[in-house]
Design an enzyme around this catalytic site. Structure first.
Site, PDB file in Angstrom:
ATOM      1  CG  HIS A  48      -0.399   0.312   2.523  1.00  0.00           C
ATOM      2  ND1 HIS A  48      -0.077  -0.654   3.441  1.00  0.00           N
ATOM      3  CD2 HIS A  48      -0.078   1.487   3.105  1.00  0.00           C
ATOM      4  CE1 HIS A  48       0.398  -0.093   4.536  1.00  0.00           C
ATOM      5  NE2 HIS A  48       0.411   1.221   4.357  1.00  0.00           N
ATOM      6  CG  ASP A  54      -0.085  -3.966   2.685  1.00  0.00           C
ATOM      7  OD1 ASP A  54       0.188  -3.489   1.568  1.00  0.00           O
ATOM      8  OD2 ASP A  54      -0.279  -3.270   3.691  1.00  0.00           O
ATOM      9  N   GLY A  76       3.380   6.394   8.226  1.00  0.00           N
ATOM     10  CA  GLY A  76       4.733   6.541   7.709  1.00  0.00           C
ATOM     11  C   GLY A  76       5.643   5.411   8.130  1.00  0.00           C
ATOM     12  CG  ASN A  77       6.525   3.808  12.076  1.00  0.00           C
ATOM     13  OD1 ASN A  77       6.047   4.705  12.754  1.00  0.00           O
ATOM     14  ND2 ASN A  77       7.787   3.410  12.196  1.00  0.00           N
ATOM     15  CB  SER A  78       3.101   1.613   6.167  1.00  0.00           C
ATOM     16  OG  SER A  78       1.935   1.782   6.920  1.00  0.00           O
ATOM     17  N   GLY A  82      -8.493 -26.067  -3.883  1.00  0.00           N
ATOM     18  CA  GLY A  82      -9.714 -26.165  -4.677  1.00  0.00           C
ATOM     19  C   GLY A  82     -10.935 -26.584  -3.893  1.00  0.00           C
ATOM     20  CB  VAL A  83     -11.895 -27.271  -0.636  1.00  0.00           C
ATOM     21  CG1 VAL A  83     -11.423 -28.635  -1.108  1.00  0.00           C
ATOM     22  CG2 VAL A  83     -10.852 -26.619   0.271  1.00  0.00           C
ATOM     23  CB  ILE A 107     -13.335 -24.186   3.991  1.00  0.00           C
ATOM     24  CG1 ILE A 107     -12.643 -22.834   3.847  1.00  0.00           C
ATOM     25  CG2 ILE A 107     -12.526 -25.297   3.338  1.00  0.00           C
ATOM     26  CD1 ILE A 107     -11.254 -22.787   4.478  1.00  0.00           C
TER      27      ILE A 107
END
Length: 476
Positions: free
Chosen positions: A102, A132, A204-206, A262-263, A265
């Protein structure tokens, strides 16, 4: 004899020194943490005046071209939007940097700012919105400092951690705290498994690193909970146990290549566990098999409860997508299921999730609009009027030819079935993992469950076009 008061008693050496310093640790790590600056051109705002055209050969044409270069074709003023985030170097020789998706999503230009103030343009190697994470690359003009990954699995609640990043554009900021919790699900994506920390993390820490006390990255700071926008001591980091595999794939392929089972749930609730005779609620209930998927060969069936995958326990439903996604495409794995009360182990070969997103997505049956009046009523069970499927009622309710079972033609609005959102037009395929074909089969199966002391009946229901789901209905 006079006693010294607490105010005048000499302080111990330990009290004078205060808590142990992390200065040496921070000093060795600061150079590896970078600021990420991005810019993006966006349209909008006021409409610009009509574009002016000077006569041929006019000296003013260059002026007009310069004036209108930031307008799009509709006369809208384009503007640059900038944002700041954090990142860290994991490969100094090749200039590889990790940050959040992001932070760089939609950016036209990405610039990396190092601790000494130097700047380098960065190219995007690959990004993964589901976790992310993003990987960038710069061309180093001088030696860089890198940091290693540690094992987030070794971290315990209460362990000290240190965050370094770029909060509010203030580069090289160090904060310290502890791990407050592990395995947090904040509903940000399908693989949520965050480390929670009270180390101050702000905007800003992201994309910045969360270090253990050995100077190893054990998390990538990603999100905060904050009504005010500032730190209130609840921050979240993607653990390296999840991040490292994604980062390696982005480096190698520029994209993720996740395993796919491919299930479809559902969670195993206490009611479902009781109806299946399980001692406790655990695992992931298979509600359907994706047609054309890896297990569309009968190896796994609707109604199976997956409790273990490739040697890893599946305690809850949300554990399964994560452990499957972390597995290599094409790998043959052992899957432990509970089928009709018995534990079995089956071997399956994983497909690739990214090639199968369209197949894997399943829409719920359309339950809007009024249902037609039933053409046939047989028996009333648990507040549901049941009828055999016929050509006429298939047409009346819009039920596909491949759907088999017992039609629910009406539902008492005051019944337990109505409370579970069972509707007219649903079809009962199984009860407690046994197929039913007639209303009489349903009556017999419910009676048998009551005789066995069961309080809930587990129904496998099909929608009009064959989508399956499981519902438990109280029988008392």
């Amino acid at each position: 004899m006079m006693m010294a008061s607490p105010a005048t008693a000499p302080a111990s050496a330990e009290t004078q020194q205060g808590p142990a310093s992390v200065a040496d640790l921070a000093e060795g790590l600061l150079d590896a943490v970078v600021n990420i600056s991005t810019s993006q051109s966006v349209g909008g705002g006021s409409v610009a005046p009509p574009r002016m055209q000077a006569p041929d050969g006019s000296p003013f044409q260059d002026f007009f071209d310069e004036f209108f270069k930031d307008r799009d074709g509709d006369g809208q003023r384009n503007r640059k939007v900038s944002s700041l985030g954090s990142g860290f170097v994991i490969d100094a020789k090749n200039g590889v940097i990790v940050t959040n998706n992001h932070v760089i999503d939609g950016a036209d230009d990405i610039e990396v700012i190092f601790a000494d103030g130097s700047k380098l343009k960065a190219e995007l190697v690959g990004a993964d919105p589901k976790t992310d994470l993003a990987v960038l690359k710069v061309t180093p003009v001088k030696p860089l400092t890198e940091v290693p990954f540690g094992d987030s699995d070794d971290m315990r609640i209460g362990d000290w951690v240190m965050a370094i990043g770029n909060p509010f554009g203030l580069g090289g900021t160090v904060t310290v705290g502890i791990i407050s919790a592990r395995g947090r699900d904040i509903n940000s994506g399908p693989y949520d498994n965050f480390i929670q920390t009270d180390a101050a993390i702000n905007r800003g820490n992201s994309g910045g690193p969360l270090f253990n006390m050995n100077g190893e990255v054990i998390g990538i700071n990603t999100a905060i909970i904050s009504p005010s926008g500032g730190s209130i001591g609840i921050g979240f980091a993607v653990p390296t146990e999840l991040a490292v595999n994604v980062i390696n794939q982005l480096k190698e392929f520029g994209e993720t290549r996740r395993g796919w089972l491919g299930v479809r749930i559902q969670p195993v609730t206490d009611e479902i566990a009781e109806s299946l005779g399980m001692d406790k609620a655990m695992g992931a209930l298979v509600a359907g098999i994706i047609r054309g998927g890896p297990v569309d060969d009968g190896s796994i069936e609707p109604g199976d409860v997956i409790t273990r995958f490739d040697g890893k326990d599946v305690d809850t439903m949300r554990d399964l997508p994560r452990v499957v996604a972390e597995s290599p495409v094409g790998k043959a794995v052992d899957v432990t299921v509970i089928r009709k009360g018995e534990e079995q182990t089956v071997k399956v070969t994983l497909g690739r999730l990214e090639d199968s997103d369209q197949l894997a997505s399943a829409e719920d049956p359309d339950k809007t609009g009024s249902e037609p009046a039933p053409t046939q009523k047989d028996v009333m069970v648990l507040g549901m009027s049941l009828a055999e499927l016929t050509t006429d009622n298939r047409r009346d309710f819009g039920i596909a030819d491949e759907v088999e079972g017992v039609l629910i033609s009406e539902v008492d609005p005051d019944s337990a079935a109505a409370d579970k959102r069972i509707d007219a037009g649903d079809v009962i395929v199984e009860i407690a993992q046994e197929e039913v074909a007639t209303p009489a089969d349903v009556e017999k199966r419910i009676a048998a469950l009551k005789q066995d002391g069961r309080r809930n009946a587990l129904l496998m229901l099909s929608g009009k076009t064959g989508e399956l789901r499981f519902v438990t209905v109280r029988m008392d």
